[in-house]
Design a protein around this motif. Structure first.
Motif, PDB file in Angstrom:
ATOM      1  N   HIS A 121      -1.766  10.298  -9.588  1.00 11.99           N
ATOM      2  CA  HIS A 121      -0.540  10.031  -8.826  1.00 11.99           C
ATOM      3  C   HIS A 121      -0.304   8.536  -8.612  1.00 11.99           C
ATOM      4  CE1 HIS A 121       0.748  14.066  -8.030  1.00 11.99           C
ATOM      5  NE2 HIS A 121      -0.395  14.409  -7.468  1.00 11.99           N
ATOM      6  N   LEU A 122      -1.297   7.845  -8.100  1.00 11.39           N
ATOM      7  CA  LEU A 122      -1.127   6.432  -7.790  1.00 11.39           C
ATOM      8  C   LEU A 122      -1.022   5.600  -9.063  1.00 11.39           C
ATOM      9  CD1 LEU A 122      -3.604   6.112  -4.790  1.00 11.39           C
ATOM     10  CD2 LEU A 122      -1.131   6.444  -4.737  1.00 11.39           C
ATOM     11  N   GLY A 123      -1.779   5.983 -10.083  1.00 11.52           N
ATOM     12  CA  GLY A 123      -1.684   5.275 -11.358  1.00 11.52           C
ATOM     13  C   GLY A 123      -0.321   5.447 -12.013  1.00 11.52           C
ATOM     14  N   PRO A 138      11.814   1.757  -8.841  1.00 15.72           N
ATOM     15  CA  PRO A 138      10.956   1.175  -7.795  1.00 15.72           C
ATOM     16  C   PRO A 138      11.000   1.939  -6.476  1.00 15.72           C
ATOM     17  CG  PRO A 138      12.111  -0.554  -8.987  1.00 15.72           C
ATOM     18  CD  PRO A 138      12.686   0.758  -9.458  1.00 15.72           C
ATOM     19  N   ARG A 139      12.195   2.402  -6.085  1.00 20.73           N
ATOM     20  CA  ARG A 139      12.299   3.143  -4.830  1.00 20.73           C
ATOM     21  C   ARG A 139      11.611   4.499  -4.953  1.00 20.73           C
ATOM     22  NH1 ARG A 139      17.432   1.210  -5.566  1.00 20.73           N
ATOM     23  NH2 ARG A 139      18.236   3.280  -6.122  1.00 20.73           N
ATOM     24  N   ARG A 140      11.843   5.206  -6.063  1.00 24.80           N
ATOM     25  CA  ARG A 140      11.232   6.526  -6.244  1.00 24.80           C
ATOM     26  C   ARG A 140       9.714   6.432  -6.264  1.00 24.80           C
ATOM     27  NH1 ARG A 140      15.423   7.401 -10.099  1.00 24.80           N
ATOM     28  NH2 ARG A 140      13.985   6.760 -11.720  1.00 24.80           N
ATOM     29  N   SER A 141       9.175   5.541  -7.084  1.00 25.24           N
ATOM     30  CA  SER A 141       7.725   5.431  -7.224  1.00 25.24           C
ATOM     31  C   SER A 141       7.070   4.931  -5.949  1.00 25.24           C
ATOM     32  CB  SER A 141       7.386   4.495  -8.394  1.00 25.24           C
ATOM     33  OG  SER A 141       7.798   5.063  -9.622  1.00 25.24           O
ATOM     34  N   ARG A 143       8.102   5.467  -2.884  1.00 24.39           N
ATOM     35  CA  ARG A 143       8.073   6.581  -1.929  1.00 24.39           C
ATOM     36  C   ARG A 143       6.928   7.548  -2.252  1.00 24.39           C
ATOM     37  NH1 ARG A 143      13.814   6.743  -3.157  1.00 24.39           N
ATOM     38  NH2 ARG A 143      15.044   5.811  -1.471  1.00 24.39           N
ATOM     39  N   VAL A 144       6.826   7.938  -3.522  1.00 26.89           N
ATOM     40  CA  VAL A 144       5.781   8.883  -3.923  1.00 26.89           C
ATOM     41  C   VAL A 144       4.399   8.280  -3.670  1.00 26.89           C
ATOM     42  CG1 VAL A 144       4.761  10.130  -5.856  1.00 26.89           C
ATOM     43  CG2 VAL A 144       7.247  10.039  -5.621  1.00 26.89           C
ATOM     44  N   ALA A 145       4.237   6.997  -4.006  1.00 24.14           N
ATOM     45  CA  ALA A 145       2.936   6.349  -3.818  1.00 24.14           C
ATOM     46  C   ALA A 145       2.555   6.292  -2.331  1.00 24.14           C
ATOM     47  CB  ALA A 145       2.974   4.936  -4.403  1.00 24.14           C
ATOM     48  N   PHE A 146       3.536   6.043  -1.470  1.00 21.14           N
ATOM     49  CA  PHE A 146       3.281   5.981  -0.034  1.00 21.14           C
ATOM     50  C   PHE A 146       2.714   7.305   0.475  1.00 21.14           C
ATOM     51  CE2 PHE A 146       4.750   6.853   4.299  1.00 21.14           C
ATOM     52  CZ  PHE A 146       4.260   5.746   4.991  1.00 21.14           C
ATOM     53  N   TRP A 147       3.361   8.406   0.096  1.00 21.14           N
ATOM     54  CA  TRP A 147       2.924   9.711   0.594  1.00 21.14           C
ATOM     55  C   TRP A 147       1.636  10.173  -0.075  1.00 21.14           C
ATOM     56  CZ3 TRP A 147       4.213  12.042   4.871  1.00 21.14           C
ATOM     57  CH2 TRP A 147       5.405  11.673   5.505  1.00 21.14           C
ATOM     58  N   GLU A 148       1.443   9.825  -1.345  1.00 21.82           N
ATOM     59  CA  GLU A 148       0.193  10.192  -2.004  1.00 21.82           C
ATOM     60  C   GLU A 148      -0.981   9.426  -1.398  1.00 21.82           C
ATOM     61  OE1 GLU A 148      -0.550  12.578  -3.944  1.00 21.82           O
ATOM     62  OE2 GLU A 148       1.510  13.279  -4.121  1.00 21.82           O
ATOM     63  N   ALA A 149      -0.729   8.196  -0.968  1.00 26.85           N
ATOM     64  CA  ALA A 149      -1.785   7.446  -0.307  1.00 26.85           C
ATOM     65  C   ALA A 149      -2.165   8.102   1.021  1.00 26.85           C
ATOM     66  CB  ALA A 149      -1.336   6.003  -0.071  1.00 26.85           C
ATOM     67  N   THR A 182       9.642  18.043  -0.307  1.00 25.11           N
ATOM     68  CA  THR A 182      10.783  18.814   0.179  1.00 25.11           C
ATOM     69  C   THR A 182      11.761  17.928   0.948  1.00 25.11           C
ATOM     70  OG1 THR A 182       9.415  20.801   0.352  1.00 25.11           O
ATOM     71  CG2 THR A 182      11.478  20.787   1.591  1.00 25.11           C
ATOM     72  N   LEU A 183      11.234  16.968   1.697  1.00 21.98           N
ATOM     73  CA  LEU A 183      12.071  16.082   2.518  1.00 21.98           C
ATOM     74  C   LEU A 183      12.570  14.860   1.754  1.00 21.98           C
ATOM     75  CD1 LEU A 183       9.991  16.150   5.831  1.00 21.98           C
ATOM     76  CD2 LEU A 183      12.052  17.467   5.283  1.00 21.98           C
ATOM     77  N   GLY A 184      12.171  14.731   0.497  1.00 25.43           N
ATOM     78  CA  GLY A 184      12.619  13.585  -0.295  1.00 25.43           C
ATOM     79  C   GLY A 184      11.727  12.369  -0.134  1.00 25.43           C
ATOM     80  N   TRP A 185      10.456  12.570   0.197  1.00 25.19           N
ATOM     81  CA  TRP A 185       9.498  11.475   0.373  1.00 25.19           C
ATOM     82  C   TRP A 185      10.073  10.359   1.264  1.00 25.19           C
ATOM     83  CZ3 TRP A 185      10.138  13.494  -4.694  1.00 25.19           C
ATOM     84  CH2 TRP A 185       9.032  14.214  -5.174  1.00 25.19           C
ATOM     85  N   PRO A 186      10.437  10.667   2.496  1.00 28.18           N
ATOM     86  CA  PRO A 186      11.038   9.633   3.359  1.00 28.18           C
ATOM     87  C   PRO A 186      10.043   8.531   3.710  1.00 28.18           C
ATOM     88  CG  PRO A 186      10.541  11.613   4.627  1.00 28.18           C
ATOM     89  CD  PRO A 186      10.291  11.952   3.195  1.00 28.18           C
ATOM     90  N   VAL A 187      10.503   7.281   3.609  1.00 26.68           N
ATOM     91  CA  VAL A 187       9.669   6.116   3.901  1.00 26.68           C
ATOM     92  C   VAL A 187      10.500   5.140   4.737  1.00 26.68           C
ATOM     93  CG1 VAL A 187       8.458   4.137   2.902  1.00 26.68           C
ATOM     94  CG2 VAL A 187       8.298   6.368   1.802  1.00 26.68           C
ATOM     95  N   PRO A 188       9.919   4.558   5.779  1.00 26.91           N
ATOM     96  CA  PRO A 188      10.665   3.569   6.568  1.00 26.91           C
ATOM     97  C   PRO A 188      11.262   2.478   5.684  1.00 26.91           C
ATOM     98  CG  PRO A 188       8.592   4.104   7.647  1.00 26.91           C
ATOM     99  CD  PRO A 188       8.565   4.778   6.311  1.00 26.91           C
ATOM    100  N   ARG A 189      12.514   2.123   5.958  1.00 26.19           N
ATOM    101  CA  ARG A 189      13.296   1.103   5.252  1.00 26.19           C
ATOM    102  C   ARG A 189      13.788   1.575   3.880  1.00 26.19           C
ATOM    103  NH1 ARG A 189      10.448  -4.801   6.426  1.00 26.19           N
ATOM    104  NH2 ARG A 189      10.503  -4.655   8.728  1.00 26.19           N
TER     105      ARG A 189
END
Length: 397
Positions: A121-123, A138-141, A143-149, A182-189
């Motif tokens: 995932h992170l790779g 950049p925004r998609r990856s 977000r995914v990286a934040f939640w996978e971490a 399900t929520l769209g990987w929400p990340v602050p900012r």
């Protein structure tokens, strides 16, 4: 000039055609998931308990998320670029190692499984950030990286403990991942990812979902055949092989006729095709889990067709088709905006057959489940001949 224009137009049309169908690289990628599903099937068959089932489902959810994210990313990256092909092959190689660790994932290979899973995932996120040309990547990856971490804390912590604690922590990690998706990987900012950002191509992704189901059906056939060859070629075992193979054929028939065929058109008719495409992933995951139950059934029933049927065996022999019908009913709703009555009737009949499993041998319980699937397939055929089926996804009007 005219010839150049014609050549450019033809190239553009070819590009659109290529974009609308899966690449050969994706089919190669699926081969690893044949091994992964076989490994999960054999692991569950060896530990057919409630806890064993829960452990296997957690691992199935993990594999499915890797497969889904790789499939969705293929709509926003050019799979013809060598640098991208290296990444997909790398994910396939890591997934192979992940599948090899499955039998001991809750034992001594737990840390190997968790580290490999997070590395995928992170790779992948880091790779897409570095090489993808899509401006939204950049925004998609990120977000995914934040939640996978975040989920990675649960994966690593689970790998460092044993027994039920590992199952609980890994289940929580998977829950975090799927809730975030399900929520769209929400990340602050950065906010949350909108379905339209992925620009999923209905024709291509629908075909990928169909291929995932075919992979699962292929695993059920493979397990049936290899199990049969590992024992004596007796009439009893041959009869059991015929029953379980027929059940797999009927699952294929019920899947493809007709919602499976019309999924692409339903996505095209939807007001929010990207969202419909993503929600269809859930229905296919449920069906693949049900087909996995059929693969486990094959291994059990072909080995011992007659004798007592333990409750755990009855649960998987009848529960596999039931889970498949739940997913298939949800696919009906995705494509037609309603659920076929035959799916509900099938679930009722499978539930009614459960008490009889206590006095029937395994092959007869499997035959009951196969007969119910046959009635559903026949009802589908009659219904479609009487009433034309037109895709009408929810909110399409």
């Amino acid at each position: 000039m005219a010839m150049a224009a014609e050549g450019g137009a033809e190239a553009a049309r070819a590009s659109r055609r290529d974009r609308g169908r899966p690449a050969f690289l994706e089919l190669f990628f699926d081969l690893v998931y044949v091994f992964a599903l076989v490994s999960l099937t054999k692991t569950l068959a060896a530990d057919l308990t409630w806890s064993g089932t829960a452990r296997t489902l957690v691992l199935l959810f993990a594999f499915t998320l890797v497969w889904a994210l790789t499939t969705w990313a293929a709509d926003t990256i050019d799979l013809n670029r060598p640098v991208v092909q290296v990444q997909v092959v790398g994910v396939a190689a890591a997934s192979l190692l992940l599948a090899a660790a499955v039998p001991e994932a809750y034992g001594e290979r737990g840390l190997l499984f968790a580290v490999t899973y997070l590395a995928i995932h992170l790779g992948s996120s880091a790779y897409y950030l570095s090489f993808a040309r899509d401006t939204a990547e950049p925004r998609r990856s990120s977000r995914v990286a934040f939640w996978e971490a975040l989920a990675g804390v649960g994966w690593i912590a689970g790998a460092l403990v044993d027994g039920t604690a590992r199952l609980v922590l890994w289940a929580l990690a998977v829950t975090v991942e799927y809730t975030a998706a399900t929520l769209g990987w929400p990340v602050p900012r950065l906010g949350r990812s909108q379905a339209a950002e992925w620009r999923l191509v209905g024709e291509r992704v629908a075909e990928r979902y169909r291929q995932f189901v075919i992979v699962a059906l292929g695993v059920a056939v493979l397990v049936s055949g290899t199990t049969y060859t590992q024992g004596a070629y007796t009439l009893d075992r041959g009869w059991a092989l015929a029953v379980v193979f027929t059940a797999v054929v009927l699952m294929w028939r019920i899947y493809i006729y007709r919602a499976g065929e019309l999924l692409t058109e339903a996505i095209g008719r939807s007001r929010n095709p990207s969202l419909l495409t993503q929600s269809a992933a859930v229905t296919h995951l449920i069906m693949v889990a049900g087909i996995g139950g059929a693969a486990v059934t094959s291994q059990l029933v072909v080995v011992r067709p007659f004798g007592d049927t333990p409750p755990s065996w009855a649960a998987v022999v009848l529960g596999g088709p039931a889970l498949f019908l739940v997913g298939r009913g949800l696919l009906d709703y995705t494509v037609f905006g309603r659920v076929s009555r035959s799916r509900v009737a099938g679930l009722v009949l499978l539930g009614a057959a459960a008490p009889a499993s206590a006095v029937l041998p395994p092959v007869m319980v499997a035959l009951l489940a196969t007969g119910i699937l046959a009635m559903i397939a026949a009802a589908n055929l009659v219904s479609t001949r009487l009433h034309a089926r037109v895709p009408a996804p929810p909110g399409h009007a």
